[in-house]
Design a protein around this motif. Structure first.
Motif: not given
Length: 374
Positions: A335-355, A357-359, A366-368
């Protein structure tokens, strides 16, 4: 005094987590609002909450709340509160303040009025004719006015609770210890599972994971302003520290790794872990995130990578996210959990997050991103 009303302040988005920690300590009358969790408890809760709350910013004792649209109202209502129950005759009581969306918007005027009002009450109660010495124990009062409602409290923590006492070195953008603990508590990680942070910087996330894993109270290594308050008494502090010592599970084996591309950060992380009393509980490695490897199944990876906020960094950071995403495809059970302010993270990482969370990381929105393993 046997019962008090306490406020545990919280960063935006972490209130529910703080409330859950308060309930885990056995306190039931809990109410949650923006930025704070309020609860009634016995006086012994002051030492216990300061020692144990991992995700709260600080503990305050609520003295009173009332409407204040005029300076007269503020003065009289403040003076009507039982300050002598908290502050002795020689107590030092500076006043800090804030005002949001309120008629009384001058913070310095509000502070001065509260200071004068508390002094009047104490002089009256202690039979002091001239002025108060203020040479004794420290009690920092806060006046917070929000939409014309005034809240008066006394800070029972001193330094913010994120200051655990182990950070002797840090990098350019250190993650607050309270947020690091929150990132871990928002996962389902259990101490018998592998845990990794491939962007560990000065080691905050792995160190907080080790403290959680062995059930070590995060405030065990530091002092608090309310330790000197006579109405709490040293025995309640001693009991709370003994309880923390008894509940720590130093025999719990842990499999925690922290790695970073920068060897200087690894040396700082090692020093911080030693200062936290964790010895060699965490394995530290200098390596790039794309070189992550493990022969373990069902691990947890929690990271706060660089965000690429500075001009020129974005492309480089996104390449790192992409390479890291490729590597993690080899570990479907993790299970991978990443905190970043980069709004394109899912596209760049190559996978849609299961969930998601705004923090807030400080003032950065940022999004978690949470990717659950199989």
């Amino acid at each position: 005094m046997e019962q008090v009303t306490l406020i545990a302040t919280a960063a935006m988005g972490l209130e529910a987590l703080v409330a859950s920690e308060v309930k885990d300590l056995g306190y039931r009358e809990v109410s949650v609002e923006n930025g704070r969790v309020t609860f009634k408890a016995s006086v012994s809760a002051i030492p216990r909450c300061n020692l144990w709350l991992r995700t709260a910013d600080r503990i305050k004792v609520l003295v009173g709340e009332f409407e204040a649209k005029t300076f007269d109202q503020l003065f009289e209502n403040t003076k009507a509160l039982p300050w002598e129950d908290f502050i002795p005759e020689d107590g030092e009581f500076p006043v800090i303040g804030k005002s949001v969306k309120s008629t009384l918007y001058s913070v310095s005027d509000c502070q001065a009025i509260v200071k004068k009002s508390v002094a009047e009450r104490l002089k009256q109660k202690y039979g002091v004719a001239s002025w108060l010495e203020e040479t004794g124990t420290f009690f920092r009062i806060e006046i917070a006015i929000h939409k014309d409602r005034a809240t008066l409290s006394i800070d029972a923590s001193g330094s913010g609770l994120h200051k655990r006492g182990y950070r002797i070195g840090q990098g350019d953008a250190p993650l607050k210890e309270t947020l690091a603990a929150a990132l871990i508590k928002l996962t389902n990680w259990k101490p018998d599972r592998p845990f990794a942070d491939p962007f560990c910087g000065s080691g905050t996330i792995p160190i907080e994971a080790a403290l959680i894993g062995q059930n070590i109270a995060p405030g065990f290594n530091r002092e608090f302003s309310s330790e000197d308050w006579r109405w709490i008494g040293s025995s309640l502090w001693e009991n709370a520290r003994e309880e923390a010592e008894d509940l720590a599970n130093y025999d719990q084996p842990l499999n925690i790794t922290g790695s970073d591309i920068d060897h200087r950060m690894i040396n700082i992380a090692k020093d911080n872990a030693m200062e936290a009393g964790l010895g060699d509980l965490v394995t530290w490695k200098q390596m790039q995130a794309k070189d992550f490897h493990s022969n373990q199944e069902k691990g947890y990876l929690v990271g706060n990578p660089p965000y690429g906020e500075r001009i020129g960094d974005k492309k480089e950071v996104e390449k790192m996210y992409k390479d890291f995403g490729e590597v993690m495809k080899r570990y479907p059970s993790w299970s991978v959990y990443i905190l970043t302010s980069n709004e394109q993270f899912e596209q760049v990482y190559g996978k849609k997050a299961s969930k998601k969370r705004k923090l807030f990381n400080g003032f950065i929105k940022t999004d978690y991103y949470q990717f659950f393993g199989k």
